[in-house]
Design a protein around this motif. Structure first.
Motif, short mmCIF file in Angstrom:
data_model
loop_
_atom_site.label_atom_id
_atom_site.label_comp_id
_atom_site.label_asym_id
_atom_site.label_seq_id
_atom_site.Cartn_x
_atom_site.Cartn_y
_atom_site.Cartn_z
N ARG A 33 21.26 17.78 8.17
CA ARG A 33 22.59 18.12 8.68
C ARG A 33 23.66 17.98 7.59
O ARG A 33 24.50 18.85 7.41
CB ARG A 33 22.96 17.21 9.86
N GLU A 34 23.62 16.86 6.88
CA GLU A 34 24.65 16.60 5.88
C GLU A 34 24.54 17.56 4.70
O GLU A 34 25.55 18.05 4.18
CB GLU A 34 24.55 15.15 5.39
N VAL A 35 23.31 17.84 4.30
CA VAL A 35 23.11 18.76 3.17
C VAL A 35 23.59 20.16 3.51
O VAL A 35 24.32 20.79 2.73
CB VAL A 35 21.62 18.78 2.76
N VAL A 36 23.21 20.67 4.68
CA VAL A 36 23.62 22.02 5.07
C VAL A 36 25.13 22.11 5.19
O VAL A 36 25.75 23.11 4.81
CB VAL A 36 22.93 22.44 6.39
N LYS A 37 25.75 21.05 5.67
CA LYS A 37 27.21 21.01 5.79
C LYS A 37 27.89 21.19 4.44
O LYS A 37 28.95 21.83 4.34
CB LYS A 37 27.62 19.67 6.40
N GLN A 38 27.30 20.68 3.38
CA GLN A 38 27.92 20.69 2.06
C GLN A 38 27.54 21.90 1.21
O GLN A 38 28.07 22.07 0.11
CB GLN A 38 27.55 19.41 1.30
N VAL A 39 26.66 22.75 1.69
CA VAL A 39 26.19 23.89 0.89
C VAL A 39 27.31 24.92 0.73
O VAL A 39 27.98 25.28 1.70
CB VAL A 39 24.97 24.55 1.58
N PRO A 40 27.52 25.40 -0.51
CA PRO A 40 28.56 26.42 -0.72
C PRO A 40 28.15 27.77 -0.14
O PRO A 40 26.97 28.13 -0.16
CB PRO A 40 28.67 26.50 -2.25
N THR A 41 29.13 28.50 0.40
CA THR A 41 28.90 29.84 0.94
C THR A 41 30.04 30.75 0.50
O THR A 41 31.16 30.29 0.25
CB THR A 41 28.84 29.82 2.48
N ALA A 42 29.77 32.03 0.42
CA ALA A 42 30.77 33.01 0.03
C ALA A 42 31.96 32.95 0.99
O ALA A 42 31.77 32.99 2.20
CB ALA A 42 30.16 34.41 0.03
N PHE A 43 33.16 32.85 0.45
CA PHE A 43 34.39 32.78 1.25
C PHE A 43 34.37 31.61 2.23
O PHE A 43 35.07 31.63 3.24
CB PHE A 43 34.61 34.09 2.04
N ASN A 44 33.57 30.59 1.94
CA ASN A 44 33.38 29.47 2.86
C ASN A 44 33.01 29.98 4.26
O ASN A 44 33.45 29.46 5.28
CB ASN A 44 34.63 28.58 2.94
N SER A 45 32.18 31.02 4.28
CA SER A 45 31.85 31.71 5.53
C SER A 45 30.92 30.91 6.43
O SER A 45 30.89 31.14 7.64
CB SER A 45 31.22 33.07 5.22
N GLN A 46 30.13 30.01 5.87
CA GLN A 46 29.25 29.13 6.64
C GLN A 46 28.43 29.91 7.67
O GLN A 46 28.39 29.60 8.85
CB GLN A 46 30.09 28.03 7.33
N THR A 47 27.72 30.92 7.17
CA THR A 47 26.96 31.82 8.04
C THR A 47 25.55 31.33 8.35
O THR A 47 24.90 31.83 9.26
CB THR A 47 26.84 33.20 7.38
N THR A 48 25.07 30.35 7.60
CA THR A 48 23.68 29.89 7.75
C THR A 48 23.53 28.99 8.97
O THR A 48 24.38 28.13 9.23
CB THR A 48 23.24 29.15 6.47
N ARG A 49 22.44 29.19 9.69
CA ARG A 49 22.08 28.33 10.82
C ARG A 49 20.68 27.80 10.57
O ARG A 49 19.78 28.54 10.15
CB ARG A 49 22.11 29.12 12.14
N VAL A 50 20.48 26.52 10.83
CA VAL A 50 19.21 25.86 10.57
C VAL A 50 18.70 25.24 11.86
O VAL A 50 19.47 24.64 12.62
CB VAL A 50 19.39 24.79 9.47
N VAL A 51 17.42 25.42 12.12
CA VAL A 51 16.77 24.80 13.28
C VAL A 51 15.64 23.93 12.76
O VAL A 51 14.79 24.40 11.99
CB VAL A 51 16.22 25.87 14.25
N VAL A 52 15.62 22.66 13.15
CA VAL A 52 14.59 21.72 12.70
C VAL A 52 13.62 21.49 13.84
O VAL A 52 14.02 21.12 14.95
CB VAL A 52 15.20 20.39 12.23
N LEU A 53 12.35 21.73 13.57
CA LEU A 53 11.30 21.59 14.58
C LEU A 53 10.44 20.36 14.29
O LEU A 53 9.99 20.16 13.17
CB LEU A 53 10.39 22.82 14.58
N PHE A 54 10.19 19.57 15.32
CA PHE A 54 9.27 18.45 15.25
C PHE A 54 8.26 18.56 16.39
O PHE A 54 8.50 19.24 17.39
CB PHE A 54 10.00 17.10 15.37
N ASP A 55 7.15 17.88 16.24
CA ASP A 55 6.19 17.64 17.33
C ASP A 55 5.76 18.93 18.03
O ASP A 55 5.30 19.85 17.38
CB ASP A 55 6.78 16.63 18.33
#
Length: 198
Positions: A33-55
């Motif tokens: 969560r923290e890493v994805v929050k800090q990742v740079p994106t073009a125009f600070n667009s924050q278009t990436t979505r991440v889903v974490v799967l367990f079990d």
């Protein structure tokens, strides 16, 4: 100054995964969560979505991929990639990387430039998450099964996890403890990769 370079060198493709880790699933989730929050994106667009799967969710996803790909891949390619799929179920979990097409479409760019920004945004997240996992002594690999929004290849995954239709899956990263010896990595000459001009 060596810490970052050490981490970059530590990040490797690992297919033989296990569940032995000093970190809890919550620790891993919070780090991602923290890493994805800090990742740079073009125009600070924050278009990436991440889903974490367990079990169970992780098993369900890779069973789905296996079922689809057994009708797509043949011969040596199936022999190689089926092992990647079954090996992914032996790890701790998987990170799915998406781009939200609704967020992409409002970036101040169109056509090929918009596509490039979208791909760069996601690649930044992929690499940052991979480095974060390596820092936690977890191995991972980057896979691209069932990608293809326009063709509907990722539709089954979105339906399985009740994800928005606007999500476009670009990659998967199964991760877990490193259960194989990592060999030496071959490198081309850095003078071929890096030019310095004055």
């Amino acid at each position: 100054m060596s810490t970052f370079l050490d981490l970059v060198e530590k990040r490797r493709t690992v297919y033989a995964l296990g569940t032995d880790s000093e970190y809890s699933k919550e620790d891993i989730e919070n780090r991602i969560r923290e890493v994805v929050k800090q990742v740079p994106t073009a125009f600070n667009s924050q278009t990436t979505r991440v889903v974490v799967l367990f079990d169970e969710a992780n098993d369900k996803f890779w069973d789905h991929i296996y079922d689809v790909q057994k009708n797509v891949l043949e011969g040596e390619m199936w022999d190689m990639m089926s092992g990647v799929m079954t090996g992914a179920k032996k790890g701790i979990g998987t990170v799915l990387f998406f781009e939200d097409k609704e967020a992409v479409e409002v970036m101040p760019a169109q056509g090929a430039r918009q596509e490039a920004y979208k791909q760069n945004n996601n690649a930044n997240a992929q690499y940052a998450v991979w480095l974060a996992l390596a820092e936690m002594d977890l191995g991972a690999s980057l896979q691209h099964f069932n990608v293809g929004y326009e063709q509907g290849f990722d539709k089954g995954t979105k339906e399985m996890f009740n994800l928005p239709e606007s999500y476009e899956m670009l990659a998967q990263m199964p991760f877990g403890s490193v259960e194989q010896e990592i060999g030496e990595k071959e490198h081309i000459d850095t003078d071929v990769q890096v030019k310095v001009l004055t």
